[in-house]
Design a protein around this motif. Sequence first.
Motif, PDB file in Angstrom:
ATOM      1  N   ASN A  82      66.150   8.327  36.954  1.00  0.00           N
ATOM      2  CA  ASN A  82      66.061   7.363  35.728  1.00  0.00           C
ATOM      3  C   ASN A  82      65.884   8.193  34.496  1.00  0.00           C
ATOM      4  N   LYS A  83      65.583   9.389  34.401  1.00  0.00           N
ATOM      5  CA  LYS A  83      65.472  10.164  33.156  1.00  0.00           C
ATOM      6  C   LYS A  83      66.977  11.103  32.924  1.00  0.00           C
ATOM      7  N   MET A  84      67.812  11.008  34.087  1.00  0.00           N
ATOM      8  CA  MET A  84      68.870  11.840  34.042  1.00  0.00           C
ATOM      9  C   MET A  84      69.875  11.779  32.649  1.00  0.00           C
ATOM     10  N   PRO A  85      70.045  12.719  31.934  1.00  0.00           N
ATOM     11  CA  PRO A  85      70.898  12.484  30.751  1.00  0.00           C
ATOM     12  C   PRO A  85      72.511  12.583  31.400  1.00  0.00           C
ATOM     13  N   VAL A  86      73.192  11.453  30.594  1.00  0.00           N
ATOM     14  CA  VAL A  86      74.630  11.443  30.836  1.00  0.00           C
ATOM     15  C   VAL A  86      75.654  11.943  30.052  1.00  0.00           C
ATOM     16  N   PHE A  87      76.532  12.552  30.622  1.00  0.00           N
ATOM     17  CA  PHE A  87      77.783  13.079  29.895  1.00  0.00           C
ATOM     18  C   PHE A  87      78.466  11.901  29.475  1.00  0.00           C
ATOM     19  N   SER A  88      78.128  11.489  28.041  1.00  0.00           N
ATOM     20  CA  SER A  88      78.639  10.010  27.480  1.00  0.00           C
ATOM     21  C   SER A  88      79.772  10.269  26.716  1.00  0.00           C
ATOM     22  N   ASP A  89      79.884  11.556  25.861  1.00  0.00           N
ATOM     23  CA  ASP A  89      80.912  11.885  24.901  1.00  0.00           C
ATOM     24  C   ASP A  89      82.238  12.092  25.322  1.00  0.00           C
ATOM     25  N   PHE A  90      82.924  11.191  26.086  1.00  0.00           N
ATOM     26  CA  PHE A  90      84.192  11.279  26.586  1.00  0.00           C
ATOM     27  C   PHE A  90      85.098  11.045  25.263  1.00  0.00           C
ATOM     28  N   ASP A  91      86.419  11.653  25.540  1.00  0.00           N
ATOM     29  CA  ASP A  91      87.387  11.424  24.453  1.00  0.00           C
ATOM     30  C   ASP A  91      87.734   9.955  24.243  1.00  0.00           C
ATOM     31  N   VAL A  92      87.910   9.558  22.824  1.00  0.00           N
ATOM     32  CA  VAL A  92      88.124   8.184  22.568  1.00  0.00           C
ATOM     33  C   VAL A  92      89.597   7.553  23.537  1.00  0.00           C
ATOM     34  N   ARG A  93      90.476   8.642  23.520  1.00  0.00           N
ATOM     35  CA  ARG A  93      91.613   8.345  24.338  1.00  0.00           C
ATOM     36  C   ARG A  93      91.504   8.005  25.748  1.00  0.00           C
ATOM     37  N   LEU A  94      90.317   8.210  26.400  1.00  0.00           N
ATOM     38  CA  LEU A  94      89.796   7.919  27.791  1.00  0.00           C
ATOM     39  C   LEU A  94      89.469   6.295  27.869  1.00  0.00           C
ATOM     40  N   LYS A  95      88.573   6.043  27.189  1.00  0.00           N
ATOM     41  CA  LYS A  95      88.048   4.475  26.799  1.00  0.00           C
ATOM     42  C   LYS A  95      89.163   3.735  26.622  1.00  0.00           C
ATOM     43  N   TYR A 100      98.528   3.587  39.915  1.00  0.00           N
ATOM     44  CA  TYR A 100      98.769   4.811  40.072  1.00  0.00           C
ATOM     45  C   TYR A 100      99.091   5.854  38.960  1.00  0.00           C
ATOM     46  N   PHE A 101      99.740   5.258  37.889  1.00  0.00           N
ATOM     47  CA  PHE A 101      99.969   5.790  36.681  1.00  0.00           C
ATOM     48  C   PHE A 101      98.885   5.939  35.739  1.00  0.00           C
ATOM     49  N   ARG A 102      98.111   4.976  35.823  1.00  0.00           N
ATOM     50  CA  ARG A 102      96.893   4.834  35.020  1.00  0.00           C
ATOM     51  C   ARG A 102      96.123   5.788  35.476  1.00  0.00           C
ATOM     52  N   SER A 103      95.660   5.923  36.731  1.00  0.00           N
ATOM     53  CA  SER A 103      94.827   6.847  37.392  1.00  0.00           C
ATOM     54  C   SER A 103      94.999   8.292  37.241  1.00  0.00           C
ATOM     55  N   GLN A 104      96.425   8.604  36.860  1.00  0.00           N
ATOM     56  CA  GLN A 104      96.799   9.852  36.458  1.00  0.00           C
ATOM     57  C   GLN A 104      96.139  10.428  35.126  1.00  0.00           C
ATOM     58  N   VAL A 105      96.638   9.283  34.198  1.00  0.00           N
ATOM     59  CA  VAL A 105      96.380   9.346  32.781  1.00  0.00           C
ATOM     60  C   VAL A 105      94.647   9.710  32.560  1.00  0.00           C
ATOM     61  N   ILE A 106      94.088   9.008  33.437  1.00  0.00           N
ATOM     62  CA  ILE A 106      92.337   9.051  33.455  1.00  0.00           C
ATOM     63  C   ILE A 106      91.961  10.285  33.875  1.00  0.00           C
ATOM     64  N   PHE A 107      92.708  10.958  34.856  1.00  0.00           N
ATOM     65  CA  PHE A 107      92.473  12.130  35.331  1.00  0.00           C
ATOM     66  C   PHE A 107      92.658  13.309  34.483  1.00  0.00           C
TER      67      PHE A 107
END
Length: 313
Positions: free
Chosen positions: A173-186, A233-240
């Motif tokens: 419940n106190k675990m920090p989350v890696f949240s600062d992903f690249d804008v392109r991912l969102k 499938y294509f979307r998944s590759q981009v997200i990876f």
Amino acid sequence: ISDHLRKSLQIIYEQCPIPECGKKLEVSLSNYPQYPLASSFLIPPASEAFAVESLWGSYIVFSHFSLKDIKWLISALLLEKKLVFISKNSTLLSATMSVLITLIKPFLYTYPIIFSIPEVLLGLCDAPGAGLMGISQGEDYFWNQDMLNLYPSCVFIFLDSLKVYALEETKVNKMPVFSDFDVRLKTAYHEINNSTEEMKKYMTLEKIMKMKMREDDLPERNFRNEISDSKKYFRSQVIFMLIRITWTEKIISLIENELRQKNKNYDKISKELVGQYFYGANKDFLKDFVKTQILSYFFQIHSSKPSERICDK
């Protein structure tokens, strides 16, 4: 049927060269009308085939979870929480675990991975250390077995209902989350579904690195059943690829810069010292991450070749 397959495969074997990364493999049985087949397959470069073992289930996972859920699961995995996934859907169960293990590359998961624990081996949930485990059961089974109290060190994740149960001692419940992903991912996570041709523009790491996407405050969506499998499938590759870029830019580059400034070798690194130099939205997460066995093993692998860029591995 087996005889026809054997003949077809023999023809392909005789006419096709050994497949090479980064090239097109063309298969044609046009000279044999009784075995009609003609197709071509683009084999990705080795540098971009890092997710090949999990692409089969990636669109299932990215359609089932929100982006916020993906961030939380990645963080829990990298911070070495003992994760137990529970689902009656064996495909979703195995796909989720496979994709998560692949998403953290170039880091390697150094703990036991059990895709489906049989009932007689449930005691493995009480084993010391971290772990990634799956149980092919429903929520009723979890409560009937009193698993929450029997295995207090575990974080239980119900894939079917998207719930998480854990006791206070797991500190999840106190675990920090890696949240600062690249804008392109969102942006990609929400908007990459326009067309197959549109998505093909983002199919190489080089192009994605050069892309500039604007950030929109878009609500979380569930794409289940909204787009075709080929688009997923294509979307998944981009997200990876975008997640891999994030690791490079937000973690590995910081470590490399610190080592370069201090003129240190990987085998002499002080992880605690490096942790003091992390900054930004991921600062709390990275301070915990530098203490993990996953990062220690990462350094150990590359300690013999300090001159090479570790993000290229």
